[in-house]
Write an enzyme that holds these catalytic residues in place. Sequence first.
Site, PDB file in Angstrom:
ATOM      1  N   TYR A 253       0.832  -1.201   0.000  1.00 42.86           N
ATOM      2  CA  TYR A 253       0.000   0.000   0.000  1.00 42.86           C
ATOM      3  C   TYR A 253       0.875   1.262   0.000  1.00 42.86           C
ATOM      4  O   TYR A 253       1.525   1.582   0.998  1.00 42.86           O
ATOM      5  CB  TYR A 253      -0.975   0.015   1.191  1.00 42.86           C
ATOM      6  CG  TYR A 253      -1.948  -1.152   1.205  1.00 42.86           C
ATOM      7  CD1 TYR A 253      -2.144  -1.946   0.074  1.00 42.86           C
ATOM      8  CD2 TYR A 253      -2.687  -1.466   2.344  1.00 42.86           C
ATOM      9  CE1 TYR A 253      -3.027  -3.010   0.072  1.00 42.86           C
ATOM     10  CE2 TYR A 253      -3.583  -2.536   2.346  1.00 42.86           C
ATOM     11  CZ  TYR A 253      -3.732  -3.306   1.200  1.00 42.86           C
ATOM     12  OH  TYR A 253      -4.617  -4.363   1.213  1.00 42.86           O
TER      13      TYR A 253
ATOM     14  N   HIS B 244       0.323 -11.819   0.801  1.00 41.44           N
ATOM     15  CA  HIS B 244      -0.721 -10.991   0.157  1.00 41.44           C
ATOM     16  C   HIS B 244      -1.522 -11.750  -0.906  1.00 41.44           C
ATOM     17  O   HIS B 244      -2.722 -11.606  -1.020  1.00 41.44           O
ATOM     18  CB  HIS B 244      -0.082  -9.735  -0.435  1.00 41.44           C
ATOM     19  CG  HIS B 244      -1.011  -8.570  -0.499  1.00 41.44           C
ATOM     20  ND1 HIS B 244      -0.603  -7.281  -0.355  1.00 41.44           N
ATOM     21  CD2 HIS B 244      -2.345  -8.490  -0.693  1.00 41.44           C
ATOM     22  CE1 HIS B 244      -1.639  -6.465  -0.474  1.00 41.44           C
ATOM     23  NE2 HIS B 244      -2.705  -7.169  -0.677  1.00 41.44           N
TER      24      HIS B 244
HETATM   25  N1  LIG Z   1      -5.821  -8.651   0.594  1.00 38.40           N
HETATM   26  C1  LIG Z   1      -6.163  -7.985  -0.478  1.00 38.40           C
HETATM   27  O1  LIG Z   1      -5.819  -8.343  -1.628  1.00 38.40           O
HETATM   28  C2  LIG Z   1      -7.016  -6.760  -0.337  1.00 38.40           C
HETATM   29  C3  LIG Z   1      -7.657  -6.197  -1.457  1.00 38.40           C
HETATM   30  C4  LIG Z   1      -8.463  -5.081  -1.265  1.00 38.40           C
HETATM   31  C5  LIG Z   1      -8.595  -4.520  -0.002  1.00 38.40           C
HETATM   32  N2  LIG Z   1      -7.929  -5.059   1.072  1.00 38.40           N
HETATM   33  C6  LIG Z   1      -8.040  -4.457   2.436  1.00 38.40           C
HETATM   34  O2  LIG Z   1      -9.414  -4.309   2.738  1.00 38.40           O
HETATM   35  C7  LIG Z   1      -9.703  -2.941   3.045  1.00 38.40           C
HETATM   36  C8  LIG Z   1     -11.117  -2.587   2.655  1.00 38.40           C
HETATM   37  O3  LIG Z   1     -11.332  -2.722   1.256  1.00 38.40           O
HETATM   38  P1  LIG Z   1     -11.463  -1.463   0.277  1.00 38.40           P
HETATM   39  O4  LIG Z   1     -10.753  -0.305   0.893  1.00 38.40           O
HETATM   40  O5  LIG Z   1     -11.033  -1.900  -1.049  1.00 38.40           O
HETATM   41  O6  LIG Z   1     -13.022  -1.208   0.169  1.00 38.40           O
HETATM   42  P2  LIG Z   1     -14.240  -0.998   1.193  1.00 38.40           P
HETATM   43  O7  LIG Z   1     -13.781  -0.955   2.608  1.00 38.40           O
HETATM   44  O8  LIG Z   1     -15.256  -1.984   0.808  1.00 38.40           O
HETATM   45  O9  LIG Z   1     -14.750   0.454   0.762  1.00 38.40           O
HETATM   46  C9  LIG Z   1     -13.997   1.612   0.981  1.00 38.40           C
HETATM   47  C10 LIG Z   1     -14.757   2.792   0.400  1.00 38.40           C
HETATM   48  O10 LIG Z   1     -15.996   2.927   1.105  1.00 38.40           O
HETATM   49  C11 LIG Z   1     -16.113   4.259   1.624  1.00 38.40           C
HETATM   50  N3  LIG Z   1     -16.806   4.149   2.927  1.00 38.40           N
HETATM   51  C12 LIG Z   1     -16.334   3.619   4.073  1.00 38.40           C
HETATM   52  N4  LIG Z   1     -17.266   3.660   5.044  1.00 38.40           N
HETATM   53  C13 LIG Z   1     -18.366   4.244   4.494  1.00 38.40           C
HETATM   54  C14 LIG Z   1     -19.635   4.589   4.993  1.00 38.40           C
HETATM   55  N5  LIG Z   1     -19.988   4.307   6.242  1.00 38.40           N
HETATM   56  N6  LIG Z   1     -20.523   5.201   4.135  1.00 38.40           N
HETATM   57  C15 LIG Z   1     -20.177   5.470   2.845  1.00 38.40           C
HETATM   58  N7  LIG Z   1     -18.979   5.160   2.318  1.00 38.40           N
HETATM   59  C16 LIG Z   1     -18.069   4.556   3.139  1.00 38.40           C
HETATM   60  C17 LIG Z   1     -14.699   4.775   1.752  1.00 38.40           C
HETATM   61  O11 LIG Z   1     -14.734   6.172   1.640  1.00 38.40           O
HETATM   62  P3  LIG Z   1     -13.770   7.160   2.506  1.00 38.40           P
HETATM   63  O12 LIG Z   1     -12.399   6.553   2.481  1.00 38.40           O
HETATM   64  O13 LIG Z   1     -13.883   8.426   1.779  1.00 38.40           O
HETATM   65  O14 LIG Z   1     -14.296   7.250   3.906  1.00 38.40           O
HETATM   66  C18 LIG Z   1     -14.029   4.097   0.554  1.00 38.40           C
HETATM   67  O15 LIG Z   1     -14.272   4.847  -0.616  1.00 38.40           O
HETATM   68  C19 LIG Z   1      -8.600  -2.188   2.263  1.00 38.40           C
HETATM   69  O16 LIG Z   1      -8.482  -0.847   2.661  1.00 38.40           O
HETATM   70  C20 LIG Z   1      -7.415  -3.068   2.549  1.00 38.40           C
HETATM   71  O17 LIG Z   1      -6.911  -2.832   3.845  1.00 38.40           O
HETATM   72  C21 LIG Z   1      -7.174  -6.184   0.927  1.00 38.40           C
END
Ligand SMILES: NC(=O)c1ccc[n+]([C@@H]2O[C@H](COP(=O)([O-])OP(=O)(O)OC[C@H]3O[C@@H](n4cnc5c(N)ncnc54)[C@H](OP(=O)(O)O)[C@@H]3O)[C@@H](O)[C@H]2O)c1
Length: 284
Positions: A54, A113
Amino acid sequence: MKKNMKLKDGTYMPKLGQGTWYMGEDPKLREKEIEALQEGILLGMTLIDTAEMYGEGRSEKLVGEAIKIFPREDLFLVSKVYPHNAGRKNIFTSLKRSLERLDTPYLDLYLLHWRGSVPLSETIACMEEMKKEGLIKNWGVSNFDLEDMKELLSCPSGDQCSVNQVLYHLGSRGIEYDLLPYLKEENIALMAYCPLGHDKNKRRRITEHPVVREVAEKHSITPLQLMLSFTLVEDCVCAIPKASSLSHVKENAETLHLTLTEEDLLRLNEAFSAPRKSVPLDML
Ligand SMILES: NC(=O)c1ccc[n+]([C@@H]2O[C@H](COP(=O)([O-])OP(=O)(O)OC[C@H]3O[C@@H](n4cnc5c(N)ncnc54)[C@H](OP(=O)(O)O)[C@@H]3O)[C@@H](O)[C@H]2O)c1
């Protein structure tokens, strides 16, 4: 809703954490992101998920700064190693750099990962050594499908894997058919990434669905809070939504106080059913 779940070694892991992908990349957002992470920790989302990938370490740096004001033992820190660094030659340096950026003596959980070309047995042996040295408390994998998991568990000490982090949300339920039952059987926790469907466009078909709207209204919550609650229903699943604004963090933390009823789940199942056959693992 239970606040914690137990890993196979008896360690408690929070059910709800915070993702940090894309955090730390824009200096103008730095203060806001740190404030959001700190508020999340204060509200009980004490698990923080990051990765060396990241922002090439910038997310870990930001997390390191955000957690400074909290006692280390109150946190559950997760980071991930790139597949190309997951062999004996690089993994110890990768971990050392992650620990330095996070400014912490140990990780609670270190994940591979995604699967690369390094033999699984080599990565496992290194993970076990890092555990013995006290540099990590537990290790696991990410983006592993059922066949990958079976292969992992057939390796020496493969049964020490405690978590598989995969994509899981109301609109993507493929893991419920075979991966989740297998993980349950093997006492391995599932960490749901993208529990909110990652972005507005991807999630629109879920949040605008009339059943989702009705069930959310019934509980006086938003469709996204409902999506998040859905991922937390199973005892062996935790979720790591990413939120960089205070209002989002607060909304996400509120789901810790919410319990969906059998009737809610039946209605959601009708609208977004889990597949009845094996499907390829969804990934981002
Ligand atoms: N292992 C892997 O390959 C992998 C892949 C993808 C993700 N991940 C991990 O999983 C985490 C979560 O996944 P993600 O970041 O892809 O997506 P997510 O958590 O499903 O969605 C994040 C998005 O949702 C918004 N959001 C958060 N809370 C909200 C709410 N209560 N109301 C409206 N919008 C909201 C955020 O906006 P704001 O930021 O503007 O608040 C951001 O744009 C990542 O950050 C990472 O740590 C791991």
